[in-house]
Design a protein around this motif. Structure first.
Motif, PDB file in Angstrom:
ATOM      1  N   ASN A  57       0.835  -1.209   0.000  1.00 55.58           N
ATOM      2  CA  ASN A  57       0.000   0.000   0.000  1.00 55.58           C
ATOM      3  C   ASN A  57       0.868   1.256   0.000  1.00 55.58           C
ATOM      4  O   ASN A  57       0.715   2.143   0.863  1.00 55.58           O
ATOM      5  CB  ASN A  57      -0.956   0.011   1.193  1.00 55.58           C
ATOM      6  CG  ASN A  57      -1.982   1.132   1.099  1.00 55.58           C
ATOM      7  OD1 ASN A  57      -2.358   1.551   0.009  1.00 55.58           O
ATOM      8  ND2 ASN A  57      -2.436   1.619   2.237  1.00 55.58           N
ATOM      9  N   SER A  67      -5.231   7.100  -2.055  1.00 56.15           N
ATOM     10  CA  SER A  67      -4.463   5.889  -1.800  1.00 56.15           C
ATOM     11  C   SER A  67      -4.802   4.805  -2.811  1.00 56.15           C
ATOM     12  O   SER A  67      -5.775   4.891  -3.564  1.00 56.15           O
ATOM     13  CB  SER A  67      -4.760   5.372  -0.385  1.00 56.15           C
ATOM     14  OG  SER A  67      -5.887   4.538  -0.395  1.00 56.15           O
ATOM     15  N   HIS A 105      -6.040   2.070  -2.175  1.00 52.92           N
ATOM     16  CA  HIS A 105      -7.356   1.485  -1.878  1.00 52.92           C
ATOM     17  C   HIS A 105      -8.445   2.115  -2.750  1.00 52.92           C
ATOM     18  O   HIS A 105      -9.489   1.514  -2.976  1.00 52.92           O
ATOM     19  CB  HIS A 105      -7.704   1.661  -0.396  1.00 52.92           C
ATOM     20  CG  HIS A 105      -6.923   0.758   0.509  1.00 52.92           C
ATOM     21  ND1 HIS A 105      -7.142  -0.599   0.560  1.00 52.92           N
ATOM     22  CD2 HIS A 105      -5.906   1.003   1.361  1.00 52.92           C
ATOM     23  CE1 HIS A 105      -6.306  -1.148   1.438  1.00 52.92           C
ATOM     24  NE2 HIS A 105      -5.538  -0.199   1.931  1.00 52.92           N
ATOM     25  N   GLY A 106      -8.191   3.317  -3.229  1.00 53.01           N
ATOM     26  CA  GLY A 106      -9.150   3.959  -4.120  1.00 53.01           C
ATOM     27  C   GLY A 106      -8.789   3.820  -5.590  1.00 53.01           C
ATOM     28  O   GLY A 106      -9.673   3.752  -6.438  1.00 53.01           O
ATOM     29  N   ASN A 149      -9.636 -11.185 -10.442  1.00 51.80           N
ATOM     30  CA  ASN A 149     -10.480 -10.015 -10.216  1.00 51.80           C
ATOM     31  C   ASN A 149      -9.839  -8.774 -10.845  1.00 51.80           C
ATOM     32  O   ASN A 149      -9.790  -7.714 -10.270  1.00 51.80           O
ATOM     33  CB  ASN A 149     -10.652  -9.814  -8.689  1.00 51.80           C
ATOM     34  CG  ASN A 149     -11.629  -8.718  -8.336  1.00 51.80           C
ATOM     35  OD1 ASN A 149     -11.469  -8.022  -7.357  1.00 51.80           O
ATOM     36  ND2 ASN A 149     -12.649  -8.511  -9.171  1.00 51.80           N
ATOM     37  N   TYR A 170     -18.168  -8.678  -1.437  1.00 49.84           N
ATOM     38  CA  TYR A 170     -17.065  -8.119  -0.649  1.00 49.84           C
ATOM     39  C   TYR A 170     -15.930  -7.704  -1.587  1.00 49.84           C
ATOM     40  O   TYR A 170     -15.599  -8.408  -2.525  1.00 49.84           O
ATOM     41  CB  TYR A 170     -16.553  -9.149   0.374  1.00 49.84           C
ATOM     42  CG  TYR A 170     -17.647  -9.711   1.251  1.00 49.84           C
ATOM     43  CD1 TYR A 170     -18.521  -8.865   1.934  1.00 49.84           C
ATOM     44  CD2 TYR A 170     -17.836 -11.076   1.395  1.00 49.84           C
ATOM     45  CE1 TYR A 170     -19.537  -9.371   2.722  1.00 49.84           C
ATOM     46  CE2 TYR A 170     -18.852 -11.595   2.186  1.00 49.84           C
ATOM     47  CZ  TYR A 170     -19.704 -10.741   2.842  1.00 49.84           C
ATOM     48  OH  TYR A 170     -20.722 -11.242   3.613  1.00 49.84           O
ATOM     49  N   ASP A 171     -15.341  -6.568  -1.293  1.00 47.99           N
ATOM     50  CA  ASP A 171     -14.269  -6.050  -2.149  1.00 47.99           C
ATOM     51  C   ASP A 171     -12.955  -6.729  -1.751  1.00 47.99           C
ATOM     52  O   ASP A 171     -12.105  -6.160  -1.068  1.00 47.99           O
ATOM     53  CB  ASP A 171     -14.177  -4.527  -1.981  1.00 47.99           C
ATOM     54  CG  ASP A 171     -13.368  -3.904  -3.096  1.00 47.99           C
ATOM     55  OD1 ASP A 171     -12.772  -4.651  -3.901  1.00 47.99           O
ATOM     56  OD2 ASP A 171     -13.321  -2.660  -3.176  1.00 47.99           O
ATOM     57  N   LEU A 172     -12.810  -7.973  -2.206  1.00 43.16           N
ATOM     58  CA  LEU A 172     -11.718  -8.831  -1.738  1.00 43.16           C
ATOM     59  C   LEU A 172     -10.338  -8.260  -2.020  1.00 43.16           C
ATOM     60  O   LEU A 172      -9.396  -8.487  -1.263  1.00 43.16           O
ATOM     61  CB  LEU A 172     -11.840 -10.219  -2.370  1.00 43.16           C
ATOM     62  CG  LEU A 172     -13.117 -10.990  -2.031  1.00 43.16           C
ATOM     63  CD1 LEU A 172     -13.135 -12.323  -2.777  1.00 43.16           C
ATOM     64  CD2 LEU A 172     -13.205 -11.237  -0.532  1.00 43.16           C
ATOM     65  N   GLN A 230      -9.196  -5.505  -1.591  1.00 44.51           N
ATOM     66  CA  GLN A 230      -8.749  -4.611  -0.527  1.00 44.51           C
ATOM     67  C   GLN A 230      -7.944  -5.348   0.543  1.00 44.51           C
ATOM     68  O   GLN A 230      -7.061  -4.773   1.165  1.00 44.51           O
ATOM     69  CB  GLN A 230      -9.955  -3.919   0.127  1.00 44.51           C
ATOM     70  CG  GLN A 230     -10.835  -3.131  -0.821  1.00 44.51           C
ATOM     71  CD  GLN A 230     -10.194  -1.837  -1.321  1.00 44.51           C
ATOM     72  OE1 GLN A 230      -9.114  -1.466  -0.893  1.00 44.51           O
ATOM     73  NE2 GLN A 230     -10.862  -1.169  -2.241  1.00 44.51           N
ATOM     74  N   LEU A 231      -8.291  -6.626   0.769  1.00 45.12           N
ATOM     75  CA  LEU A 231      -7.570  -7.407   1.772  1.00 45.12           C
ATOM     76  C   LEU A 231      -6.098  -7.542   1.423  1.00 45.12           C
ATOM     77  O   LEU A 231      -5.234  -7.629   2.301  1.00 45.12           O
ATOM     78  CB  LEU A 231      -8.165  -8.815   1.854  1.00 45.12           C
ATOM     79  CG  LEU A 231      -9.171  -9.098   2.942  1.00 45.12           C
ATOM     80  CD1 LEU A 231      -9.549 -10.565   2.899  1.00 45.12           C
ATOM     81  CD2 LEU A 231      -8.630  -8.744   4.320  1.00 45.12           C
ATOM     82  N   PHE A 232      -5.812  -7.600   0.123  1.00 47.72           N
ATOM     83  CA  PHE A 232      -4.443  -7.852  -0.315  1.00 47.72           C
ATOM     84  C   PHE A 232      -3.634  -6.559  -0.456  1.00 47.72           C
ATOM     85  O   PHE A 232      -2.413  -6.599  -0.483  1.00 47.72           O
ATOM     86  CB  PHE A 232      -4.463  -8.635  -1.637  1.00 47.72           C
ATOM     87  CG  PHE A 232      -5.133  -9.970  -1.496  1.00 47.72           C
ATOM     88  CD1 PHE A 232      -4.426 -11.064  -1.022  1.00 47.72           C
ATOM     89  CD2 PHE A 232      -6.483 -10.132  -1.785  1.00 47.72           C
ATOM     90  CE1 PHE A 232      -5.036 -12.295  -0.852  1.00 47.72           C
ATOM     91  CE2 PHE A 232      -7.111 -11.352  -1.616  1.00 47.72           C
ATOM     92  CZ  PHE A 232      -6.397 -12.439  -1.151  1.00 47.72           C
ATOM     93  N   GLY A 255      -1.760  -3.852   0.841  1.00 44.07           N
ATOM     94  CA  GLY A 255      -1.125  -3.604   2.129  1.00 44.07           C
ATOM     95  C   GLY A 255      -0.935  -4.842   2.984  1.00 44.07           C
ATOM     96  O   GLY A 255      -0.585  -4.728   4.147  1.00 44.07           O
ATOM     97  N   SER A 256      -1.131  -6.036   2.419  1.00 46.42           N
ATOM     98  CA  SER A 256      -0.992  -7.265   3.222  1.00 46.42           C
ATOM     99  C   SER A 256       0.437  -7.806   3.190  1.00 46.42           C
ATOM    100  O   SER A 256       0.732  -8.823   3.826  1.00 46.42           O
ATOM    101  CB  SER A 256      -1.969  -8.334   2.746  1.00 46.42           C
ATOM    102  OG  SER A 256      -1.640  -8.739   1.438  1.00 46.42           O
TER     103      SER A 256
END
Lengths: 551, 551
Positions: free
Chosen positions: B227, B238, B240-241, B258, B269-271, B273-275, B277-278
């Protein structure tokens, strides 16, 4: 039509020849006022009182959702409400936070379109996060299903119950918790009404990063839970970018306290993102921290008449170059849309342009310097006229005209509903084939013999946010019929999937689209969604029967 | 100092009295060139060849991370690499995709700061998503731990192994898959270098929505996995957007497909987003779809000298009002920063302003109309001078000067490292107390007797992105010592937590901050993160020992 005349009733854009005579930087479009005589009906539907729904529903009893969709069966693992449960809830939220009155309940059981009708016997209105936590923990321990509800302005049946789910309303959680006038970070309860927040911020020189027709009723928590898009997304981006933090109560009562006001925070998985757009299926959002942009000092609105969709695209491409950082909306509607508005709403009493056009574009600019913005907009519009990309247009000269132009665009959904019944689709479609969807649907309904002045389907209209690739396809019919529905679906979803679009751009899945999500998401994506749902809500009490397809 | 003279070497901002004599809209600041004689060193560190790291490491063998941090123990549930495993990997990626050469491996085992050193015996360089899938499935089935690596430009030890984890590099996945010049949606492999993508987009009139010092080396997949923030976040938001979609390989080999190019998609679910910054702990990002904004036609850069941090804040507040939609960077550094740059880098050879100032602000504007932007910037700068908010300043007159001003700001991290050893902290802190952190740290180190010209700690510098509330606190020492480290930590984290900040604004957690994440996230947040990690990576093979605290 390329006109150089300045009409009495409204301002015509100067054409190519006239424009060339003007001095450089002269305000081309500010001579004459656009004289709309009609009062604004912007967001008209939100002025409908809640009681209206209830009384309508009482007078003409809407069928229960469960009867309309016989494939839906109550999950018998859910407990039925008992007096003991009621006593507990009363001990948590007090008598004023509990409603069992049948007429009161109708307001919460029926969505605002009156398309869905649930059978809940109980509404709870907690006023603190701790109360929400206690309620959910109890429901989870006792397998009582719940449906979280904000302003009940959803379009896909996601916020109303199907069977006897307990409604948990955020109506009593409506305080602003803090606002930082340096950073623009606003922290508030989930039940704050969007328009109230926007008005609050206006006083501080800020603006909410989202705006939508339902802003007079919708709750910010519901906006976040449904990842609402709306009219400012083109400029300020989606809630996945503007939400800074959330406070969420999980089904087991755990409070996720992540109401950060920081713009940047890379300390672990960005958990709030899971809840943005989860439609109440993973927990209840009780608090929201959101980054408000500065309110623009200068705002312009122009409405343009365009002869083909290719030219709409050309105008859009140019706007990205020439209006660039001041472009805040690029909205579109077709002639069929404005015909319905003219027919049904005061907003459409006077046609805004002298003659009809096949397509209309509404452009909004927002910036910090009115002179600069006027110059950019005028130069852009002159170029469009000179190159015959648009044929006619008006620019709002004051706030009333500004509202009147927006009222046409925002009145379209309401005008459609006046026909009787509306089949509403909210699609993301690549811009090049954006309008082909509408044309193909019209042709299909005509071919099947159901579209026409004396037929059930009266009009097929297309409008939406070109800037976001978001088409609203509304099929206005006299009444709902399975015959028409079967002509439309699954064709509309198949068409969208074939063009790599999304079957829900901004409205969400709710009850309506849960069975169709596979058109936009692969089996591996759906499988992972299901695992997340099962992990966070193992008893499945959160907003059941919706969002994900049943297994 | 408020000067009205135009100096020969650089352009001075006209002061209040001089400004009042100017004609309206005259380009106040374009008379004289800023004559920096030095070549640009913008992003100097990225020109360091990879081989340098390896040869340095060979000459002066860096201690293994595992020896530096004795609390780290190899997880004995992980299998050790066998010849059979190697044969399998060779069958998947071919001989050219496998490297076991010790010298080659150093480049991947050691981070670019040479702070961390892993002991991996194998680097795999798959060239397709399917190969990544086969590799991960095999590793998961056989409990072989892995560390995904992009350009190895991380600052917290997240991209290099600790023990014998297999390195999976995205270096051989570097193709642009598609670009849509209407929407600006770019789809590419995870291994594309950020600068290469930015140059590619420049040809199409677009720009990457992020920029950072390491752009010549870092991979877009790594940017998304961490991120990354950087220099354009203030303007474009960011990742994320701006990330529209991802292709991710899960530990069990499942490919999450995706790679949407849609701006809006509310189907589940906006999956992705989980990744974001992971940091490679949940899967490997193999493809990225990202929304590129239009490249601005006009860009201005100004460097201002300011006498207090209160005035820095005042200048920032005004910039939000007056520069508003054209503001693209509001960077800050203190005198200690520029002193180090002057001492160590060619970029600092000539002081950009006539006399030293306690604080410096670098402002960038980006817009579509040069005249408008100049007018806004000039008016803003005149106001700052008139009201004595800034004391001096220069505005870049051409591309070279533009780069030279940025080179000072971007040279600070490299200049710090020339002292010997740097304790680097990357904090989100509310703007009002932003600089107090630096002052408190200086006072603490002085009080403890370790800061001074003849002491170990030579300088405490503060710089960063005011616009994002992101402070980079660098403590430049002659050499690393536990004594100094213990004075700094956990004080720096406790201070940050006390002010509701974040201990990692944009650098991420990696190895360095995994034990400290509790300063910024609550137990309930950390517990949920752990559940997500355990669900998606039940064998824990993905980038172990990092990100989350050990249980």
């Amino acid at each position: 039509m390329l006109s150089t005349a300045v009409a009495a009733r409204h301002l015509r854009l100067a054409g190519a020849r006239a424009a060339s005579k003007l001095q450089p930087r002269a305000p081309l479009l500010s001579h004459t006022a656009v004289a709309f005589a009609t009062p604004t009906v912007r967001n008209a539907f939100r002025s409908l009182p809640r009681a209206t729904f209830a009384s309508v529903a009482s007078a003409d009893k809407k069928a229960f959702t469960a009867d309309q969709y016989p494939y839906l069966k109550r999950d018998q693992s859910f407990k039925k409400l008992t007096d003991g449960d009621l006593d507990y809830f009363k001990s948590v939220v007090g008598l004023s936070g509990v409603s069992q009155d049948e007429e009161d309940l109708e307001v919460f059981n029926i969505d605002w379109m009156q398309k869905y009708r649930g059978q809940s016997k109980l509404v709870l209105k907690p006023s603190t996060t701790e109360q929400v936590s206690k309620i959910l923990k109890y429901c989870n321990d006792n397998k009582l299903a719940v449906v979280p509800q904000g302003g009940n302005t959803g379009l896909v049946g996601g916020g109303v119950p199907v069977f006897d789910e307990i409604i948990i309303s955020t109506a009593n959680m409506s305080s602003v918790r803090s606002f930082d006038p340096v950073s623009g970070a606003l922290v508030c309860d989930a039940g704050c009404i969007l328009e109230v927040l926007d008005n609050y911020l206006a006083e501080q020189g800020y603006i909410m990063p989202l705006d939508l027709g339902a802003k007079g009723s919708c709750h910010i928590g519901g906006n976040v839970a449904t990842n609402a898009g709306g009219l400012r997304l083109l400029r300020y981006g989606s809630l996945h970018g503007t939400v800074l933090g959330l406070e969420v109560v999980m089904p087991d009562g755990t409070i996720l306290d992540n109401l950060s006001t920081l713009r940047k925070d890379n300390t672990g998985y960005d958990l709030k993102q899971l809840f943005i757009g989860s439609e109440g299926t993973l927990g209840i959002i009780t608090g929201v921290s959101i980054l408000a942009p500065k309110r623009s000092k200068a705002v312009n609105v122009a409405l343009l008449g365009v002869s083909s969709f290719d030219q709409v695209q050309a105008a859009f491409k140019r706007s990205k170059d020439e209006l660039s950082e001041i472009l805040s909306a690029f909205e579109f509607f077709d002639r069929a849309s404005i015909d319905l508005v003219k027919q049904h709403l005061v907003a459409g009493k006077n046609d805004p342009l002298e003659s009809p056009h096949p397509f209309y574009v509404l452009i909004e600019t927002s910036g910090s310097n009115k002179d600069h913005d006027d110059e950019k907009l005028n130069s852009y519009l002159e170029g469009l006229l000179t190159d015959d990309i648009v044929q006619d247009g008006v620019v709002a000269q004051d706030t009333t005209q500004f509202k009147n132009l927006w009222a046409i665009r925002e009145g379209i959904p309401e005008a459609c509903s006046k026909t009787g019944s509306v089949y509403k689709y909210d699609l993301s479609i690549p811009v090049p084939v954006f309008y082909q969807m509408v044309e193909d649907m019209r042709a299909r309904l005509e071919k099947e013999g159901v579209l026409g002045e004396d037929k059930n389907v009266r009009s097929v209209v297309g409008f939406g946010h070109i800037g976001d690739g978001n088409l609203h396809l509304n099929i206005a019919a006299k009444s709902y019929s399975d015959e028409v529905a079967n002509i439309i679906e699954p064709y509309v979803f198949e068409w969208t999937a074939k063009h790599a679009g999304s079957i829900s751009s901004e409205h969400g899945l709710g009850l309506f689209k849960a069975p169709h999500v596979h058109y936009s998401k692969s089996p591996s994506m759906l499988a992972l969604m299901r695992r997340i749902k099962d992990m966070l809500d193992p008893n499945g009490i959160m907003n059941p029967y919706k969002y994900l397809p049943t297994e």
